[in-house]
Design an enzyme around this catalytic site. Sequence first.
Site, PDB file in Angstrom:
ATOM      1  CG  ASP A 228      -1.899  -1.140   1.224  1.00  0.00           C
ATOM      2  OD1 ASP A 228      -1.981  -1.832   0.189  1.00  0.00           O
ATOM      3  OD2 ASP A 228      -2.579  -1.359   2.240  1.00  0.00           O
ATOM      4  CE  LYS A 271     -15.809  -5.077 -28.245  1.00  0.00           C
ATOM      5  NZ  LYS A 271     -15.745  -6.084 -29.252  1.00  0.00           N
ATOM      6  NE  ARG A 281      -5.004  -2.157   4.941  1.00  0.00           N
ATOM      7  CZ  ARG A 281      -5.474  -3.356   5.258  1.00  0.00           C
ATOM      8  NH1 ARG A 281      -6.732  -3.481   5.609  1.00  0.00           N
ATOM      9  NH2 ARG A 281      -4.702  -4.410   5.243  1.00  0.00           N
ATOM     10  NE  ARG A 570      -1.847  -9.507  -1.102  1.00  0.00           N
ATOM     11  CZ  ARG A 570      -2.796  -9.730  -0.187  1.00  0.00           C
ATOM     12  NH1 ARG A 570      -3.297  -8.710   0.476  1.00  0.00           N
ATOM     13  NH2 ARG A 570      -3.249 -10.917   0.054  1.00  0.00           N
TER      14      ARG A 570
HETATM   15  P1  FBP Z   1      -1.077  -5.115   4.403  1.00  0.00           P
HETATM   16  O1  FBP Z   1      -1.502  -3.768   4.872  1.00  0.00           O
HETATM   17  O2  FBP Z   1      -1.181  -6.144   5.440  1.00  0.00           O
HETATM   18  O3  FBP Z   1       0.274  -5.084   3.768  1.00  0.00           O
HETATM   19  O4  FBP Z   1      -2.069  -5.582   3.249  1.00  0.00           O
HETATM   20  C1  FBP Z   1      -2.352  -4.741   2.204  1.00  0.00           C
HETATM   21  C2  FBP Z   1      -3.502  -5.226   1.367  1.00  0.00           C
HETATM   22  O5  FBP Z   1      -3.019  -5.877   0.208  1.00  0.00           O
HETATM   23  C3  FBP Z   1      -4.426  -4.071   0.993  1.00  0.00           C
HETATM   24  O6  FBP Z   1      -4.002  -3.405  -0.169  1.00  0.00           O
HETATM   25  C4  FBP Z   1      -5.747  -4.752   0.843  1.00  0.00           C
HETATM   26  O7  FBP Z   1      -6.811  -3.868   1.104  1.00  0.00           O
HETATM   27  C5  FBP Z   1      -5.700  -5.829   1.881  1.00  0.00           C
HETATM   28  O8  FBP Z   1      -4.335  -6.139   2.058  1.00  0.00           O
HETATM   29  C6  FBP Z   1      -6.453  -7.056   1.499  1.00  0.00           C
HETATM   30  O9  FBP Z   1      -6.556  -7.883   2.602  1.00  0.00           O
HETATM   31  P2  FBP Z   1      -6.715  -9.453   2.532  1.00  0.00           P
HETATM   32  O10 FBP Z   1      -5.394 -10.001   2.089  1.00  0.00           O
HETATM   33  O11 FBP Z   1      -6.990  -9.839   3.943  1.00  0.00           O
HETATM   34  O12 FBP Z   1      -7.808  -9.759   1.588  1.00  0.00           O
END
Ligand code: FBP
Length: 704
Positions: A228, A271, A281, A570
Site C-alpha cells: 500500500d 468499444k 486500502r 501482490r
Molecule cells: P497489508 O496492509 O497487510 O500489507 O495488506 C495490504 C492489502 O493488500 C491491501 O491493499 C488490501 O486492502 C488488503 O491487504 C487485502 O486484505 P486481505 O489479504 O486480507 O484480503
Amino acid sequence: MAENQNSNETELLHHSEVREVIRPDNEVLMERRSSKPEICRVFTAASTGLKEDRRYRFEIDREARKQLPDIIGNTVQTVVAGASPDPDSLKRYGRRRNIGIVFSGGPAPGGHNVIAGVWDAAHKANPQNRLHGFILGPDGIIENEVVELDQQRVDAYRNLGGFTMIKTGRTKIDTAEKMSLTRKTCKSLGLDALVIVGGDDSNTNAAFLAQELLEDGVQVIGVPKTIDGDIQVRDAGGNVLCAMSFGFHTAARAFAGAISNLCTDASSDVKYWHICKVMGRVASHLALEVALQTHANMTLIGEDLADYIDQQRLETAAGRSETDFTAYGMTLRHLSRIICDGIVRRAAAGKNYGVIVIPEGVLEFINEIQMFIIKLNTIIAEYNATRDIDFHGGFPLLEDKMEYLRRLAQRSREDSSFTIWNTRDDDLFNDIPEFFREGLLTERDSHGNFQFSLVETDKVLMELVKDYLGILKEQGVYRLGIHRPYYRKTLKAAGLDPEVYGSLLFENYGDGDLLLRKPTIISMKTLEQELAKSEALKNGETVPAAVEKIFKKSMPGFKTQTHFYGYDGRGNDPTRFDCNYAYNLGLTVFSLIAGGATGQMAAIKNLELDFSEWEPIGVPIAPLMHLEERKGRLALVLEKSVVEVDSNAFRVVKAMREKWLAAEPGDDDFRRPAPIQISGGGEEDRPLTLKLNAIGLHEKDQPA
Ligand code: FBP
C-alpha cells in the site's frame, strides 16, 4: 483398455520434451534465484555498529510515554562499519544468536529477501547463528509453530515474490493471553531477537512486544512491509526517515503493466471503458503511481476528493446571498458526475472508450460513506466488546443486521443521549443498493479495519455513472463526435449533398473536425422531425439510409469491463528495486540486533538516490506513535500516510489530467512501462512517486 491408456500416458510423461514442458521452473526463474542483490557499502565491512543520530526530533505522545516507557527514549540509529581492529566489538557482533522472524499481514514482494538478508548477515557474523521462521504469521508465534530455516530453504526463495516460505497471517498479539504465549514461545526457543515484517499495525505491535519482551532479553525489530505504500516516516521536522515500504514498487509496476495492456487494447478495439480498481486500502499511493506509469485516461485519487469544494454550487448560492454548505466535500453522486463529464468529453472527441483507475479506498474519502464506515465500525466494535458472539456471528444475514440497526435508530428516538445511529442514518443507509449495504457491513479485519478489498467500489460508482450517462444521452449531451471526412464520404457515396444535411444534423457544422449531433436529435423520430422541419424530408419520405447510419454512429453505447488489481500484483516477483531494498533491510535488521537495539524499525534512507547513497538506519517506533480510534476505542498506533495533495507526485498527476484524458481528436497519451525483470537495463529503477517527491528534498529537507 484402461491399462493400455495408462501405460501410454506414463510413456508420454517420460518423453524428454514433455518433461521439459512440465518442469516447474525455467531459466529466467533460476537466474532470478541466483541473482545477487546490491549491498550497501557499510555491509561489506567485517562487522557493523550503530551510531546514535540525535538530529531527528519527535513529538512524543503522553500515552506512548506511559505505555512504552522503556523504548520511548529510543533514537534514530545509523548503521556504521564496525570499529576495526576491535576484537571486543567483533566478539560481541559475532556472538551466537537465535533469531525468530515472522511475516504479518498481506504478502508484499521482497519478503523472502528480508529473510535472505537476515540469514546472510547472521551467518557472516557467526555460522552458528540460527534463524527460526514462524508459520502462518503471528499465530505461529502464539502457537509455537515454527520451522528452523537452513541455507537450502533460504536459497530456494531468493528474489521470489510472495511469503510462501513461511506464509503469513493477520492475527494481532493484542491480549494479555497472546502476549504471555508469545513470551513462552520466545523462551522455549531461546530467542535473542524477534523480527516482525509487517505494515503499520504490525510495527505498532512490534513496539508493544519490544516493551513486553525487554525483561526477557528478547530484542524486537520491525520491518516496513506493505504494497500500500502507506508507511512513510518523517520526524517532527519533516525529515524523511523511511520514504516507502518494500513491495510497493513491484505491486504498482505489476498493476501498471496490466493496466497499460488494457490501454493498448482499449485504444485498438475502441468499444470498452475499462474500470480498474487497484488495491491500497485507504491510501491512493498505488493508484497515483499507476497513473504516472500508464497515463490512464482518468485516475481518481481519494485524498484529492476529501478536500473537494464545488465552486459552481457555492457561486450559485452566493448569487442568492446564501452559503451552500453541501458544496463542501464530495458525494458519490457528484463523483459519478465528474466521471461522466470525462466520458462525455471523450465521446465528443470520437473516443467512446478509455481506462479509469479507481483506488479501492476511494469511498473512505467520500464524506457520506466515510460517516457510515466510522459509525458502523463503532457499532460493530461495541457489539463485539460486550457479547460472547461477534456481530457477524450474531447477525449472519443482511436482514438481521438491518433489523439491529433499525432497533438502534428506535433507541435514538427514545434516548436523546444515544447518537451513534439515528433515524436519518437508518433512512439514508436504506437508500443504498443492497450489495453496497452488505459491503459496508462486511466483517472488519483483526485490526478493526474496514476491508475495502471486499467492497465493489467500482460497481457502486459505475452504476451511478451508467444511470447518469443514460440521462445525458436523453438530453443529447452524450454523443459521439463524427469525423467530418467520414460524414462527407458516407453521404456522397449515397448520392446525397453533405452540405444540405450537415447544418441540420450537427450543431457545429460550420467549424470543427469532429461533428457534434444537435442535442435535440436523440432518436429516429426526432431526427425525422428535424429533417421535416427544414423540408429536407418531404411528406412520406423516410430518412435516407446514409443519414440514419451517421445518426446511429453518433449514439454511443456505454460498455464497460471491470478489473480488480490486487492479489495478482501482490504475488508478483519483486522488481530489482524491491529485491535490493528488502535484502538490505534484512542486513539492517541483523545490524540492529547485533548492535543491541530493540523497538526499532529497519529502514533505508535516501531510497530516491543512487544506490551508492542508500543509508541503513534504525527508526525508533515508540516516538512515532499517537492515539487514533481503532475498533471504536482510542489506541496507540503508527500513523498511516496517505497521498499528500501538495506533494510533487500528486501535483504532476493533477497538472497532466487534461492531457491524459485526451478529450480531443488524435492519439491518447498512454505510457508503456517496461516489464519487471531482474536483469538487463530495461526496468525502471525506482517508484516514480518516490523520484518526484524527492525533488528539492536534498537541498532543503535534511536536518541541520
Ligand atoms: P497489508 O496492509 O497487510 O500489507 O495488506 C495490504 C492489502 O493488500 C491491501 O491493499 C488490501 O486492502 C488488503 O491487504 C487485502 O486484505 P486481505 O489479504 O486480507 O484480503
